[in-house]
Scaffold this motif. Structure first.
Motif, mmCIF file in Angstrom:
data_model
loop_
_atom_site.group_PDB
_atom_site.id
_atom_site.type_symbol
_atom_site.label_atom_id
_atom_site.label_comp_id
_atom_site.label_asym_id
_atom_site.label_seq_id
_atom_site.Cartn_x
_atom_site.Cartn_y
_atom_site.Cartn_z
ATOM 1 N N PRO A 49 -20.137 -32.153 -14.092
ATOM 2 C CA PRO A 49 -20.154 -32.673 -15.461
ATOM 3 C C PRO A 49 -20.065 -34.193 -15.493
ATOM 4 O O PRO A 49 -19.816 -34.847 -14.468
ATOM 5 N N ALA A 50 -20.208 -34.742 -16.685
ATOM 6 C CA ALA A 50 -20.209 -36.198 -16.849
ATOM 7 C C ALA A 50 -18.913 -36.828 -16.339
ATOM 8 O O ALA A 50 -18.934 -37.916 -15.745
ATOM 9 N N ALA A 51 -17.788 -36.158 -16.536
ATOM 10 C CA ALA A 51 -16.504 -36.725 -16.121
ATOM 11 C C ALA A 51 -16.444 -36.956 -14.614
ATOM 12 O O ALA A 51 -15.810 -37.907 -14.138
ATOM 13 N N LEU B 256 -19.264 -39.672 -22.794
ATOM 14 C CA LEU B 256 -19.017 -38.660 -21.772
ATOM 15 C C LEU B 256 -19.106 -37.240 -22.321
ATOM 16 O O LEU B 256 -19.312 -36.298 -21.560
ATOM 17 N N THR B 257 -18.967 -37.111 -23.618
ATOM 18 C CA THR B 257 -18.983 -35.767 -24.218
ATOM 19 C C THR B 257 -20.216 -35.524 -25.076
ATOM 20 O O THR B 257 -20.323 -34.470 -25.700
ATOM 21 N N HIS C 170 -31.800 -38.258 -15.871
ATOM 22 C CA HIS C 170 -32.171 -39.632 -16.217
ATOM 23 C C HIS C 170 -31.094 -40.334 -17.047
ATOM 24 O O HIS C 170 -31.068 -41.568 -17.108
ATOM 25 N N PHE C 171 -30.210 -39.558 -17.660
ATOM 26 C CA PHE C 171 -29.120 -40.121 -18.453
ATOM 27 C C PHE C 171 -27.910 -40.466 -17.587
ATOM 28 O O PHE C 171 -27.220 -41.463 -17.824
ATOM 29 N N LEU C 172 -27.647 -39.672 -16.575
ATOM 30 C CA LEU C 172 -26.432 -39.843 -15.770
ATOM 31 C C LEU C 172 -26.321 -41.194 -15.064
ATOM 32 O O LEU C 172 -25.203 -41.725 -14.956
ATOM 33 N N LEU D 59 -21.888 -47.799 -16.662
ATOM 34 C CA LEU D 59 -20.799 -47.996 -17.602
ATOM 35 C C LEU D 59 -19.445 -47.829 -16.903
ATOM 36 O O LEU D 59 -18.466 -48.494 -17.250
ATOM 37 N N GLY D 60 -19.400 -46.977 -15.895
ATOM 38 C CA GLY D 60 -18.157 -46.751 -15.159
ATOM 39 C C GLY D 60 -17.754 -47.906 -14.270
ATOM 40 O O GLY D 60 -16.567 -48.059 -13.958
ATOM 41 N N VAL D 61 -18.710 -48.728 -13.833
ATOM 42 C CA VAL D 61 -18.384 -49.845 -12.929
ATOM 43 C C VAL D 61 -18.261 -51.175 -13.669
ATOM 44 O O VAL D 61 -17.941 -52.190 -13.060
ATOM 45 N N ARG D 62 -18.496 -51.188 -14.987
ATOM 46 C CA ARG D 62 -18.386 -52.464 -15.711
ATOM 47 C C ARG D 62 -16.926 -52.896 -15.786
ATOM 48 O O ARG D 62 -16.003 -52.068 -15.713
ATOM 49 N N SER D 63 -16.707 -54.189 -15.954
ATOM 50 C CA SER D 63 -15.361 -54.734 -16.052
ATOM 51 C C SER D 63 -15.091 -55.206 -17.482
ATOM 52 O O SER D 63 -16.015 -55.327 -18.297
#
Length: 258
Positions: free
Chosen positions: A133-135, A202-203, A220-222, A228-232
């Motif tokens: 899943p996205a999480a 994420l949901t 293609h979305f993931l 977004l997870g690595v941005r500061s």
């Protein structure tokens, strides 16, 4: 190092000159030269998570029905086993396997070629575990974020809107042509990104019916979620190539840079 999400679109972008390839070339002027690139491409889906670990990754022509010129194109960037092993040893949220069977697919080379046309920056690809899943992808991305301070550029390659069944092929050379629902979804995601509404992002696959029209399959979305997870907290956000093509494909791309 900066982190980028690149809307890669058609493989033909690799050999064409158009408004989107011009956008990639323009953004390249803003980029430093990293020690290496970690690329998350929509086109490497696996059961489990893997990184490429070979010294010389092959150029994979993972498509059909295109001109011979495209199949002859090679992007001979080196690999970086040291980076692959760092990812394997450092990631705690999942097991990461080393792969010598993949290479650089078109989700990677068809766009990175415009950022570093000399193919002189080592590249390691990270696969997308299609069973998770996205999480899961968000947690993995947050562990990868430390690479940015070590001279590694992280690139996600996909499309915010990617519904090939709804593509209007007569408008594939008409930048800006987007169905109303596709434009609305693209704008909705951009607003969430600007507002840092990560929980909704994420949901969205569970809570928003429009997601299933814009992204009938998630691959293609993931890659967007990884970036977004690595941005500061100090990153500035720049959108570029921000339009649709063919009605149901978004070329919208993002640059996060401190």
């Amino acid at each position: 190092m900066p982190a980028l999400f690149l809307g890669h679109g058609s493989p033909m972008n690799a050999i064409e000159n158009n408004v989107y390839t011009a956008g990639f070339e323009q953004i390249a002027k803003e980029l430093p030269t990293p020690k290496a690139i970690l690329c998350i491409s929509a086109h490497w889906e696996t059961h489990g998570t893997f990184v490429t670990a070979m010294d010389h990754p092959k150029t994979i022509h993972d498509f059909g029905g295109f001109p011979l010129q495209l199949y002859r194109f090679e992007y001979p960037a080196p690999g970086n086993r040291e980076l692959a092993e760092w990812v394997q040893k450092t990631i705690k949220s999942t097991h990461v396997g080393l792969s010598n069977d993949w290479g650089l697919d078109h989700g990677c080379w068809s766009v990175v070629k415009y950022l570093y046309p000399k193919a002189n920056v080592p590249i390691v690809e990270l696969s997308i575990d299609y069973t998770k899943p996205a999480a899961y992808h968000d947690a993995l991305a947050k562990e990868l974020a430390a690479l940015r301070s070590q001279g590694i550029m992280i690139i996600g390659s996909g499309n915010i809107v990617h519904n090939l069944r709804r593509i209007n092929w007569d408008h594939m050379e008409d930048p800006g042509y987007g169905y109303d629902w596709a434009v609305a979804f693209n704008d909705k995601i951009k607003k969430m990104i600007v507002e840092r509404d990560d929980q909704q992002l994420l949901t969205i696959s569970k809570n928003d019916e429009s997601y299933h029209l814009a992204a009938p399959s998630p691959e293609h979305f993931l890659p967007l979620l990884y970036i977004l997870g690595v941005r500061s907290d100090t990153d500035k956000l720049l959108f570029f190539n921000d339009s649709l093509i063919g009605g149901s494909m978004s070329m919208t791309s993002l640059l996060f840079q401190s």
